[in-house]
Design an enzyme around this catalytic site. Sequence first.
Site: not given
Length: 283
Positions: A150-151, A164, A168
């Site tokens: 993920s982020s 984006y 995630k």
Amino acid sequence: MSSTPRLQSLTGKLAIITGASRGIGAAIAQNLASKGCDLILNHSSAYSAGDCQSVCSDLLTVYPQLSIRVVCADVGTVTGPRELIAAAGGKQIDILINNAGTSGNQYLAQVTPEEFERQYNVNVRGPLLLVQAALPFLPHDRSGRIVNTSSVSSSMGLKAQSVYGGTKAALEAMTRTWARELAERATVNAINPGPVETRMYLGTSDEFQMQIKPLLEMTPLAQLSEAEKKGPYKDRAEFFEKHGGRWGKPEEVAGIVGMLCSAEAGYCTGQVICANGGMVMMR
């Protein structure tokens, strides 16, 4: 009291790593290979074929006893995930690393349906179809390991990341669902890197990197110690000061993935594990 037992190796296990041609994916491959794991390294197109083959060749030079091979399959397509799983030849898939991803920063007014589709196909639909295709081949004794990349973008609300960041966040939601559905088969966790010194992050704009600066300034492990300023980061200390702190290294992120893949991590599932130096401190 007996001495502390050595960490169990991954000898005899098979891992599939998507997006393995460079950056975090290549570092994960190195970490798992060092523990004795056989690997299928995935890349998505002819553009990344040479890089992925180089990763494979380098690993086989160091670990010639392992089975390591490259498979080209675009997980952003409907058929790519099935093709990648089929390449395992019906073998048990012990570890599945959903690392392949794509990014793009657009302010709300500039987001197009095409850009939404491009990112969601790779970052969300791809992992879902890959895990779905892998279901018949996962272990039945909870020894399986699925790790999703993920982020910090899933929770930071960064400008220009409607799409984006949303992909995630969706991946993290699926992580929790899969942890419940696959409880008898595998643990399922995610990691949430912040800025990591990879081609993807280096390709972001100066404007975006400056948006990250105050966040890095608050990140405990991004701050250079005096020893680091005089040692490994001597030539880059001024550069990282400009950016608010140093970026992560791919091998640092890979070390956390390797930990989650170990037998010792068998009681951890459904979690988003910090891989960002403390930029995000979850409850």
